[in-house]
Design a protein around this motif. Structure first.
Motif, PDB file in Angstrom:
ATOM      1  N   ARG A   1      70.789  82.102  41.837  1.00 34.43           N
ATOM      2  CA  ARG A   1      70.136  80.889  42.362  1.00 34.43           C
ATOM      3  C   ARG A   1      70.470  79.674  41.498  1.00 34.43           C
ATOM      4  NH1 ARG A   1      68.398  86.054  43.093  1.00 34.43           N
ATOM      5  NH2 ARG A   1      67.367  85.787  41.091  1.00 34.43           N
ATOM      6  N   ARG A   2      70.436  79.858  40.193  1.00 34.12           N
ATOM      7  CA  ARG A   2      70.744  78.710  39.309  1.00 34.12           C
ATOM      8  C   ARG A   2      72.186  78.265  39.536  1.00 34.12           C
ATOM      9  NH1 ARG A   2      67.499  81.704  34.926  1.00 34.12           N
ATOM     10  NH2 ARG A   2      65.451  80.962  35.562  1.00 34.12           N
ATOM     11  N   ARG A   3      73.071  79.283  39.674  1.00 31.78           N
ATOM     12  CA  ARG A   3      74.480  78.949  39.880  1.00 31.78           C
ATOM     13  C   ARG A   3      74.631  78.125  41.161  1.00 31.78           C
ATOM     14  NH1 ARG A   3      77.199  84.070  39.198  1.00 31.78           N
ATOM     15  NH2 ARG A   3      76.688  84.462  41.359  1.00 31.78           N
TER      16      ARG A   3
ATOM     17  N   VAL B   1      60.770  76.193  41.456  1.00 37.20           N
ATOM     18  CA  VAL B   1      60.258  77.540  41.753  1.00 37.20           C
ATOM     19  C   VAL B   1      61.435  78.503  41.914  1.00 37.20           C
ATOM     20  CG1 VAL B   1      58.781  78.889  43.293  1.00 37.20           C
ATOM     21  CG2 VAL B   1      58.336  76.456  42.964  1.00 37.20           C
ATOM     22  N   VAL B   2      62.490  78.015  42.559  1.00 40.51           N
ATOM     23  CA  VAL B   2      63.666  78.863  42.806  1.00 40.51           C
ATOM     24  C   VAL B   2      64.375  79.207  41.490  1.00 40.51           C
ATOM     25  CG1 VAL B   2      65.825  79.017  44.116  1.00 40.51           C
ATOM     26  CG2 VAL B   2      63.911  77.766  45.063  1.00 40.51           C
ATOM     27  N   GLY B   3      64.134  78.419  40.456  1.00 44.32           N
ATOM     28  CA  GLY B   3      64.724  78.777  39.158  1.00 44.32           C
ATOM     29  C   GLY B   3      65.381  77.652  38.406  1.00 44.32           C
TER      30      GLY B   3
ATOM     31  N   GLU C   1      56.562  87.652  34.724  1.00 47.28           N
ATOM     32  CA  GLU C   1      58.019  87.481  34.768  1.00 47.28           C
ATOM     33  C   GLU C   1      58.562  88.314  35.922  1.00 47.28           C
ATOM     34  OE1 GLU C   1      59.527  86.532  30.500  1.00 47.28           O
ATOM     35  OE2 GLU C   1      58.021  88.111  30.345  1.00 47.28           O
ATOM     36  N   LYS C   2      59.756  88.908  35.747  1.00 46.95           N
ATOM     37  CA  LYS C   2      60.292  89.727  36.841  1.00 46.95           C
ATOM     38  C   LYS C   2      59.592  91.085  36.823  1.00 46.95           C
ATOM     39  CE  LYS C   2      64.184  88.784  35.080  1.00 46.95           C
ATOM     40  NZ  LYS C   2      65.558  88.652  34.641  1.00 46.95           N
ATOM     41  N   PRO C   3      59.184  91.613  37.959  1.00 47.08           N
ATOM     42  CA  PRO C   3      58.496  92.905  37.944  1.00 47.08           C
ATOM     43  C   PRO C   3      59.436  94.013  37.486  1.00 47.08           C
ATOM     44  CG  PRO C   3      58.861  92.126  40.198  1.00 47.08           C
ATOM     45  CD  PRO C   3      59.321  91.032  39.302  1.00 47.08           C
TER      46      PRO C   3
ATOM     47  N   GLN D   1      66.751  80.290  23.428  1.00 41.95           N
ATOM     48  CA  GLN D   1      67.426  81.441  22.821  1.00 41.95           C
ATOM     49  C   GLN D   1      68.563  81.931  23.711  1.00 41.95           C
ATOM     50  OE1 GLN D   1      67.060  82.113  19.826  1.00 41.95           O
ATOM     51  NE2 GLN D   1      65.228  80.896  19.488  1.00 41.95           N
ATOM     52  N   LYS D   2      68.359  81.881  25.037  1.00 44.67           N
ATOM     53  CA  LYS D   2      69.431  82.303  25.950  1.00 44.67           C
ATOM     54  C   LYS D   2      70.664  81.416  25.731  1.00 44.67           C
ATOM     55  CE  LYS D   2      66.596  83.779  29.944  1.00 44.67           C
ATOM     56  NZ  LYS D   2      66.289  83.516  31.347  1.00 44.67           N
ATOM     57  N   ALA D   3      70.431  80.113  25.711  1.00 45.20           N
ATOM     58  CA  ALA D   3      71.556  79.174  25.604  1.00 45.20           C
ATOM     59  C   ALA D   3      72.234  79.272  24.236  1.00 45.20           C
ATOM     60  CB  ALA D   3      71.071  77.754  25.857  1.00 45.20           C
TER      61      ALA D   3
ATOM     62  N   ALA E   1      74.282  79.453  30.948  1.00 47.46           N
ATOM     63  CA  ALA E   1      74.012  80.726  30.260  1.00 47.46           C
ATOM     64  C   ALA E   1      73.024  81.548  31.076  1.00 47.46           C
ATOM     65  CB  ALA E   1      73.463  80.435  28.864  1.00 47.46           C
ATOM     66  N   SER E   2      73.371  81.857  32.288  1.00 46.17           N
ATOM     67  CA  SER E   2      72.410  82.539  33.157  1.00 46.17           C
ATOM     68  C   SER E   2      73.118  83.423  34.175  1.00 46.17           C
ATOM     69  CB  SER E   2      71.565  81.492  33.884  1.00 46.17           C
ATOM     70  OG  SER E   2      70.765  82.124  34.848  1.00 46.17           O
ATOM     71  N   ALA E   3      72.477  84.553  34.427  1.00 48.62           N
ATOM     72  CA  ALA E   3      73.023  85.461  35.436  1.00 48.62           C
ATOM     73  C   ALA E   3      72.405  85.188  36.796  1.00 48.62           C
ATOM     74  CB  ALA E   3      72.723  86.897  35.018  1.00 48.62           C
ATOM     75  N   SER E   4      71.509  84.239  36.850  1.00 47.71           N
ATOM     76  CA  SER E   4      70.783  84.012  38.099  1.00 47.71           C
ATOM     77  C   SER E   4      71.692  83.373  39.162  1.00 47.71           C
ATOM     78  CB  SER E   4      69.579  83.093  37.827  1.00 47.71           C
ATOM     79  OG  SER E   4      69.067  82.631  39.048  1.00 47.71           O
TER      80      SER E   4
END
Ligand SMILES: O=c1[nH]cc([C@@H]2O[C@H](COP(=O)(O)OP(=O)(O)OP(=O)(O)O)[C@@H](O)[C@H]2O)c(=O)[nH]1
Length: 595
Positions: A23-25, A196-198, A99-101, A64-66, A18-21
């Protein structure tokens, strides 16, 4: 190549990230996991200040994302997933969560804060296990987090802006990508780099292994058990004993015949061993281990032993136990507190649970060691274990033999109250009330939080004379003292002070029904129309009758808690209406009803 056999076990499951990242993918792809990507639409705007720790915030966001994806897939497309994975990465420095700037200026603020210092990166991960019950979606949630410490070099203005103009910071927690250009800013990393990468791949694989490939009992026996049980999330095959011979359920006996044996009862083994972990924690607290390691101190076992006046060998054993339990981190120079220990276990930490831990060690532990006698003979231990303690804890001279015992109980109650007071005070807009009375408000923790949130509110704490006498030692210095007053009385026997808002929070869920009914009648009588009652207690899940906080209700509650509907029925029966519930995400939820 797949290193963890558990990855192969998921081949036939519908796994969703459940992620758009990207890096996670990539991290999960490289691990050989087969999954779909369904980015979550959950808006990341939870109130950070309502969480006791940064990682609690990251875990909740990940959850909550999941859950958003799990429910969307189930309801919209009827494509129920088997597992939904959510993650959230944050950076923390000096108590701030980054978080993300949102723009370049924001990235500049973040990076200049990190320059030349060490910070923590937390990734909260949630694995939601989905199943269907008829048309309903059922979810079981497993959550964990990983912390990595990262030290930045001193960054010149020129370097900072060059990096910001590269565009890299914008979609990354803390404003940098350690895996790319941002790696040049980093001097030192302590812990899992991929975290760190996610995504903390190593921890994730270990969690999956616990669920789907539990180790053999022999390997497990001597170790201190994990704190949480994950029995429900294990592979259903393993649970029902249908796994094949390769998974160790069938064994060939010496005479060549095939014998079947039941699956290993991991949840049960965790229960059997559970007391060891608990005693390690209680003992380490009593010996002040987390105090000698506070403020980032790193000490060898011998140094700790000298400071706590204990044997080196015994201390080594205790420190190793604490590390196994996730309370200490081992490093080359020795041991240091984890974030969890710094926030909750050092005696002078704002959210220290020392008082509660001391109560458990000195009192609850003893009671439970006498459980068998209590069951055989009845008597005080059984009365306490049956959850009726809140009813007569202070009245019974046998249970509370001394002022010291009462103080210990108050310290414990005070520690627990601190965990939820802020979220409770902010759960509803209470600005229309000018006066409030906290019935059984003990040390006044919630009262002070309410006074802080509502500068025009006068709060009276109403509790037994002995409690009121001892309460001043808990008053926070300089905090809204003029708004909070303490009044001695017995909520069951005496008349209640007048107020526009009444509050009940001293475990109303553990009062037996008749006692709570008696109290509500009393409040209802004195409460004027338009005035209100605020109840702080865990609100149970409607469907599954469990609390999200996973409080072991059976061990502490007489009535087993209430659902939203349960509260609504109860309060309506006593003349209240407009019953509203806010789930705080903490130990206690908030229920507000108007008279
Ligand atoms: O060194 C690095 N640090 C962090 C990252 C990336 O930063 C983001 C963190 O944001 P978040 O956890 O909210 O995840 P999103 O990208 O918004 O995706 P979701 O759909 O899961 O909400 C994350 O992408 C990290 O990979 C990095 O790349 N390097």
């Amino acid at each position: 190549m797949v290193l963890y056999p558990v990855i192969g076990k998921l081949v036939h499951k519908r796994v969703v990230l459940a992620s758009a990242s990207p890096r996670r993918r990539e991290i999960l792809n490289q691990a050989g996991l087969r999954f779909e990507v369904v980015p979550s639409r959950f808006k990341e705007k939870l109130d950070k200040s309502s969480f006791p720790t940064p990682y609690a915030y990251a875990i909740e966001t990940a959850k909550q994302k999941a859950l958003e994806v799990a429910h969307r897939m189930h309801s919209k497309d009827s494509r129920t997933a088997d597992l939904v994975i959510g993650a959230d990465t944050i950076v923390t420095i000096a108590g701030l969560i980054l978080e993300k700037p949102v723009d370049k200026q924001d990235a500049y603020r973040m990076l200049s804060r990190l320059s030349g210092k060490e910070h923590s990166v937390f990734t909260g991960v949630t694995i939601v296990h989905c199943s269907r019950a008829g048309r309903q979606l059922q979810t079981e949630v497993l959550e964990f987090y990983e912390e990595t410490r990262v030290t930045f070099s001193e960054l010149s203005e020129e370097m900072l802006w060059a990096y910001i103009h590269s565009g890299e910071p914008m979609d990354k927690a803390g404003g940098y990508g350690i895996q790319a250009l941002g790696g040049m800013l980093v001097e030192h990393v302590r812990g899992d780099f991929l975290n760190v990468v996610g995504f903390p791949l190593n921890h994730f694989c270990k969690k999956l292994s616990q669920l789907y490939c539990p180790p053999t009992p022999d390997a497990h026996q001597e170790s201190i058990p994990a704190v949480g049980s994950v029995e429900k999330l294990r592979d259903p095959e393993t649970l029902t004993g249908q796994a094949n011979a390769g998974e160790g359920v069938q064994q060939t006996a010496c005479n060549g015949t095939v014998e079947s044996q039941p699956p290993c009862p991991w949840g049960l083994l965790d229960l059997i061993h559970g007391f060891k972990g608990s005693k390690v924690l209680l003992t380490a607290c009593k010996l002040k281990v987390f105090d000698v390691l506070k403020d980032g101190a790193v000490l060898s076992a011998a140094d700790v032993a000298a400071k706590i006046d204990a044997s080196v060998h015994g201390t080594e054993w205790l420190l190793e136990g604490c590390a196994e339990l996730g309370l200490l981190l081992r490093c080359a120079q020795g041991y240091r507190n984890t974030e969890l220990a710094s926030v909750f276990l050092a005696s002078d930490a704002e959210y220290s649970l020392q008082g509660f831990i001391t109560l458990c060690n000195n009192h609850t532990w003893d009671l439970f060691t006498h459980l068998e006698t209590a069951v055989r003979e009845g008597g005080d231990q059984l009365r306490l274990l049956s959850g009726r303690q809140t009813e007569d804890l202070f009245k019974d001279p046998v249970l509370i033999g001394s002022e010291e015992m009462l103080l210990q109980w108050m310290r414990g109650a005070h520690d627990l109250a601190k965990l939820s007071a802020q979220a409770l005070a902010k759960a509803f807009d209470l600005s229309r009330f000018k006066s409030a009375c906290h019935l059984g408000g003990c040390t006044g923790t919630l009262a002070y939080r309410l006074a802080q949130a509502y500068p025009h509110l006068q709060v009276t704490v109403f509790d037994l004379p002995k409690v009121i006498e001892l309460a001043p030692s808990f008053h926070p210095c300089g905090w809204q003292a003029a708004q909070v007053s303490f009044l001695a009385g017995d909520i069951f026997q005496d008349g209640l002070p007048e107020a526009e808002l009444y509050i009940l929070s001293r475990d109303p869920y553990s009062w037996p029904d008749d006692v709570l009914q008696q109290l509500l009648s009393k409040v209802s009588e004195i409460c004027k129309p338009g005035c209100a009652l605020l109840i702080a207690g865990p609100v149970l899940d409607e469907e599954r009758q469990t609390t999200r906080a996973q409080i072991p209700m059976l061990l502490r509650a007489h009535s087993g808690g209430r659902t939203t509907q349960g509260y609504e029925r109860l309060l309506r029966a006593h003349g209240f209406h407009d019953v509203r519930v806010v789930r705080t995400g903490g130990l206690l939820d908030a229920v507000l009803a108007t008279r």
